[in-house]
Scaffold this motif. Structure first.
Motif, short mmCIF file in Angstrom:
data_model
loop_
_atom_site.label_atom_id
_atom_site.label_comp_id
_atom_site.label_asym_id
_atom_site.label_seq_id
_atom_site.Cartn_x
_atom_site.Cartn_y
_atom_site.Cartn_z
N GLY A 156 2.44 2.30 -10.50
CA GLY A 156 2.88 2.50 -9.09
C GLY A 156 4.05 3.52 -9.56
O GLY A 156 4.46 4.48 -10.31
N ILE A 157 5.52 3.62 -8.94
CA ILE A 157 6.82 4.13 -9.19
C ILE A 157 7.43 3.18 -10.03
O ILE A 157 7.82 2.38 -10.11
N VAL A 158 7.73 4.25 -10.88
CA VAL A 158 7.96 4.06 -11.82
C VAL A 158 9.43 5.02 -12.46
O VAL A 158 9.12 5.95 -12.38
N LYS A 159 10.61 4.19 -12.59
CA LYS A 159 11.90 5.19 -13.03
C LYS A 159 12.01 5.73 -14.02
O LYS A 159 11.49 5.39 -15.22
N LYS A 160 12.18 6.90 -14.32
CA LYS A 160 11.66 8.09 -15.19
C LYS A 160 12.91 8.29 -16.00
O LYS A 160 14.14 8.69 -15.16
N GLU A 161 12.71 8.23 -16.82
CA GLU A 161 14.19 8.33 -17.87
C GLU A 161 14.16 9.97 -17.97
O GLU A 161 13.37 11.07 -17.74
N HIS A 162 15.43 10.63 -17.94
CA HIS A 162 15.78 11.69 -17.84
C HIS A 162 16.03 12.51 -18.61
O HIS A 162 16.36 12.07 -20.10
N VAL B 9 3.28 -17.47 -8.05
CA VAL B 9 3.34 -17.48 -9.36
C VAL B 9 2.40 -16.39 -9.54
O VAL B 9 2.70 -15.57 -10.67
N THR B 10 0.77 -16.16 -9.14
CA THR B 10 0.09 -15.34 -9.12
C THR B 10 0.80 -14.01 -9.17
O THR B 10 0.34 -12.50 -9.76
N GLY B 11 1.86 -13.56 -7.71
CA GLY B 11 2.83 -12.53 -8.06
C GLY B 11 3.30 -11.88 -8.37
O GLY B 11 3.73 -11.04 -9.27
N PHE B 12 4.03 -12.64 -8.97
CA PHE B 12 4.67 -12.52 -10.17
C PHE B 12 4.09 -12.20 -11.94
O PHE B 12 4.46 -11.51 -12.83
N PHE B 13 2.92 -12.64 -12.12
CA PHE B 13 1.93 -12.11 -12.88
C PHE B 13 1.29 -10.93 -12.73
O PHE B 13 1.27 -10.57 -13.55
N PHE B 14 1.06 -10.79 -12.07
CA PHE B 14 1.10 -9.20 -11.48
C PHE B 14 1.94 -8.57 -11.20
O PHE B 14 1.49 -7.39 -11.98
N ALA B 15 2.95 -8.91 -11.10
CA ALA B 15 3.90 -7.79 -10.92
C ALA B 15 4.50 -7.35 -12.52
O ALA B 15 4.82 -6.45 -12.82
N PHE B 16 4.28 -8.71 -13.35
CA PHE B 16 4.04 -7.85 -15.36
C PHE B 16 3.67 -7.48 -15.43
O PHE B 16 3.74 -6.17 -16.06
N ILE B 17 2.30 -8.06 -15.23
CA ILE B 17 0.86 -6.97 -16.05
C ILE B 17 0.89 -5.77 -15.40
O ILE B 17 0.54 -4.63 -16.29
N LYS B 18 1.22 -5.11 -14.24
CA LYS B 18 1.29 -4.33 -13.62
C LYS B 18 2.66 -3.33 -12.99
O LYS B 18 2.81 -2.44 -12.68
N ARG B 19 3.59 -4.15 -14.19
CA ARG B 19 4.88 -3.49 -13.78
C ARG B 19 5.35 -1.80 -14.56
O ARG B 19 6.23 -0.92 -14.35
N LYS B 20 4.09 -0.68 -15.08
CA LYS B 20 3.76 0.35 -15.94
C LYS B 20 3.54 1.34 -14.04
O LYS B 20 3.33 2.06 -14.68
N PHE C 133 1.04 -0.83 0.27
CA PHE C 133 -0.16 0.05 0.22
C PHE C 133 0.94 1.87 -0.20
O PHE C 133 0.08 2.07 -0.17
N TYR C 134 2.25 0.89 0.15
CA TYR C 134 2.71 2.42 0.46
C TYR C 134 3.40 2.56 -1.06
O TYR C 134 3.59 3.50 -1.81
N PHE C 135 4.13 1.26 -1.51
CA PHE C 135 5.09 1.93 -3.13
C PHE C 135 3.56 1.86 -4.00
O PHE C 135 4.84 2.05 -5.38
N TYR C 136 3.05 0.98 -3.75
CA TYR C 136 1.71 0.90 -5.30
C TYR C 136 0.94 0.74 -4.74
O TYR C 136 -0.71 -0.27 -4.90
N LYS C 137 0.26 1.97 -4.13
CA LYS C 137 -1.45 2.72 -4.19
C LYS C 137 -2.04 3.01 -4.87
O LYS C 137 -3.98 1.77 -4.39
N ASP C 138 -1.94 2.68 -6.28
CA ASP C 138 -2.79 2.69 -6.74
C ASP C 138 -3.38 1.29 -7.78
O ASP C 138 -4.25 1.28 -8.14
N VAL C 139 -2.15 0.66 -7.41
CA VAL C 139 -3.22 -0.70 -8.40
C VAL C 139 -2.71 -1.73 -6.23
O VAL C 139 -3.34 -3.24 -6.77
N ALA C 140 -2.57 -1.49 -5.39
CA ALA C 140 -2.37 -1.83 -4.35
C ALA C 140 -4.28 -3.06 -3.87
O ALA C 140 -3.66 -4.04 -3.91
N TYR C 141 -5.07 -2.76 -4.35
CA TYR C 141 -6.70 -2.39 -3.53
C TYR C 141 -6.75 -4.40 -4.95
O TYR C 141 -7.55 -5.18 -4.51
N LYS C 142 -6.23 -4.31 -6.36
CA LYS C 142 -6.67 -5.13 -7.75
C LYS C 142 -5.88 -6.41 -6.79
O LYS C 142 -5.74 -7.48 -7.39
N VAL C 143 -4.52 -6.39 -6.77
CA VAL C 143 -3.55 -6.95 -6.08
C VAL C 143 -3.82 -7.93 -5.17
O VAL C 143 -3.83 -9.21 -5.49
#
Length: 221
Positions: free
Chosen positions: A187-193, A174-185, A82-92
């Motif tokens: 939460g916190i996303v590394k921004k290109e400078h 397995v489910t955690g890995f699946f959600f980590a992949f489909i929600k990779r964009k 809920f701290y790092f992925y608040k936008d998708v926390a409930y769905k996950v």
């Protein structure tokens, strides 16, 4: 205003983890106080009645040690979610929890499968793999902490201990890995400078060819 928003966010981060932990302890207290046995409400694979356990199993535990062993990692991982992925926390948590239970219902041995361990493995897998996939230094650091604290959990996705639902653990992983992949964009996303153009860059056209400004243009300016 900023302090008020930060305070509200901090409360929301701890709210769901606290409710979840309190819930599983209250349910266990009801069992031992009033002599109930909720094990029959767990997942019973490939049985229509046993399908209700897909929704209920994550709240049912066999004894106090079972509840306690799940409580600490649950709280830590839920707060991280809920701290790092608040936008998708409930769905996950909700959809991931359902999918974990459903896969357990499909593949597990014919026995009642109970406990929040599936959620623990779901969260562990999601937080760990999200940090690696996103290549964000804060999330990678969190992933390393998670693997350091709970790395030994990986062995329990194998049938190495009698009476333990390794199928539920594997389903969560397995489910955690699946959600980590489909929600990779999410939460916190590394921004290109993005670099701004300098006067030197203006001497070249879009194809990289040298193209200094014309003298007439400079005079007009």
């Amino acid at each position: 205003m900023k302090d008020a928003n930060n305070l509200q966010f901090s409360k929301s981060v701890f709210l769901i983890p606290t409710i979840y932990i309190v819930s599983i302890w209250v349910i266990y207290w009801v069992e031992i106080t009033f002599g109930y046995n909720f094990n029959k409400f767990g997942v019973f694979p490939r049985d229509l009645v046993g399908f209700r356990g897909v929704f209920l199993t994550h709240f049912i535990h066999s004894d106090a040690n079972h509840v306690f062993n799940n409580s600490i990692p649950l709280f830590v991982l839920l707060v991280s979610l809920f701290y790092f992925y608040k936008d998708v926390a409930y769905k996950v948590l909700l959809f991931g929890g359902f999918l974990t239970g459903f896969i357990t219902w499909l593949i597990a041995r014919e026995s009642f499968h109970i406990g929040a361990s599936g959620i623990v493995y779901l969260l562990f897998s999601f937080v760990f793999f999200s940090g690696i996939i996103k290549k964000h230094y804060r999330l990678v650091a969190l992933s390393l902490i998670i693997i350091f604290l709970y790395g030994s959990m990986i062995w329990y996705v194998l049938p190495i201990k009698d009476g333990m639902s390794w199928e539920g653990h594997l389903s969560g992983l397995v489910t955690g890995f699946f959600f980590a992949f489909i929600k990779r964009k999410k939460g916190i996303v590394k921004k290109e400078h993005q670099f701004s153009k300098t006067e030197f860059d203006l001497l070249f056209d879009e194809k990289g060819n040298f193209s200094p400004p014309k003298i007439e243009d400079e005079l007009q300016e």
